[in-house]
Design an enzyme around this catalytic site. Structure first.
Site, mmCIF file in Angstrom:
data_model
loop_
_atom_site.group_PDB
_atom_site.id
_atom_site.type_symbol
_atom_site.label_atom_id
_atom_site.label_comp_id
_atom_site.label_asym_id
_atom_site.label_seq_id
_atom_site.Cartn_x
_atom_site.Cartn_y
_atom_site.Cartn_z
ATOM 1 N N ASN A 41 4.721 -2.447 0.696
ATOM 2 C CA ASN A 41 4.457 -2.989 2.038
ATOM 3 C C ASN A 41 5.744 -2.886 2.855
ATOM 4 O O ASN A 41 6.822 -2.645 2.315
ATOM 5 C CB ASN A 41 3.939 -4.433 1.962
ATOM 6 C CG ASN A 41 4.846 -5.317 1.133
ATOM 7 O OD1 ASN A 41 5.999 -5.535 1.474
ATOM 8 N ND2 ASN A 41 4.334 -5.798 0.000
ATOM 9 N N ASP A 51 2.260 -1.585 -6.885
ATOM 10 C CA ASP A 51 3.579 -2.157 -6.556
ATOM 11 C C ASP A 51 3.986 -3.176 -7.628
ATOM 12 O O ASP A 51 5.116 -3.122 -8.176
ATOM 13 C CB ASP A 51 3.468 -2.824 -5.169
ATOM 14 C CG ASP A 51 4.803 -3.111 -4.511
ATOM 15 O OD1 ASP A 51 5.838 -2.799 -5.102
ATOM 16 O OD2 ASP A 51 4.786 -3.652 -3.388
#
Ligand code: AR6
Length: 192
Positions: A41, A51
């Site tokens: 992000n 992630d």
């Protein structure tokens, strides 16, 4: 001339000049390549999905490095580099894909931009091989078939211009994602 297609199990390879685009089904944290791409992000704050998996596997040194080097984060449609901690790769390129808002808010350009910046970083860091996840197709909601089209076109165009990196692998987490990417890659070989 049509490039050769090799399919075996859930793997598919297509040559573009001296370079190879490869699709596999699997986990990106396990890839033995010079660089892996993270679907991050714009705060580079970590999160779930790929992630979370990458930061867990790489260890805390990666977040320490991105906090230090990129305190402003990274804009949507771009990417920044770090070392890869405990992962087999040398580098992680943290790419920020767009949140899907229906397709008319610049999402295709941002997905392409993120993908292209990772390929530029690979060249700058002398990486011969790079592995991508399907950026934006999880929490960010980008339709898988449209993401496959943008991502694969970005890679094909880059390889045709730069002839590097030599191997670009997409690591797809599910059979459905693999199928979507395989259909697009196959259609590209028809018009090649
Ligand atoms: N290996 C390969 N692909 C994976 C893995 C894995 N280990 N785990 C998940 N995927 P997402 P996004 C696939 O949500 O949509 C995070 O919280 C997954 O099935 O990880 O770009 C970030 O911090 C999907 O197809 O990323 C951001 O806030 C694809 O990876 C936000 O989510 C991407 O799903 C980014 O959302």
């Amino acid at each position: 001339m049509r490039p050769p297609i090799v399919e075996e199990g859930n793997a598919m390879r297509v040559k573009f000049g001296d370079c190879l685009i490869e699709l596999v089904q699997g986990d990106i944290t396990l890839q033995q390549v010079d660089a892996i791409v993270n679907a991050a992000n714009s705060q580079l704050a970590g999160g779930g999905g790929v992630d979370g998996a990458i930061h867990r596997a790489a260890g805390p040194s990666v977040m320490e490095e991105t906090d230090r080097r990129y305190p402003e984060g990274c804009p949507t449609g771009s990417a920044v580099a770090s070392a890869a901690g405990h992962l087999p790769a040398k580098y992680i390129f943290h790419a920020v894909g767009p949140v899907w808002r229906g397709g008319t808010s610049g999402e295709p350009g941002h997905l392409r931009g993120a993908c292209q910046r990772c390929l530029e970083l690979a060249v700058e860091h002398e990486c011969e091989s790079i592995a991508f996840p399907a950026i934006s197709t999880g929490v960010y909601g980008y339709p898988m078939d449209l993401a496959a089209q943008q991502s694969l076109e970005c890679v094909r165009d880059f390889l045709q211009t730069h002839q590097q990196p030599k191997l670009v692998r997409f690591v797809l987490f599910s059979g459905g994602a693999f199928g979507a990417f395989a259909r697009v890659l196959e259609s590209m070989t028809d018009s090649h």
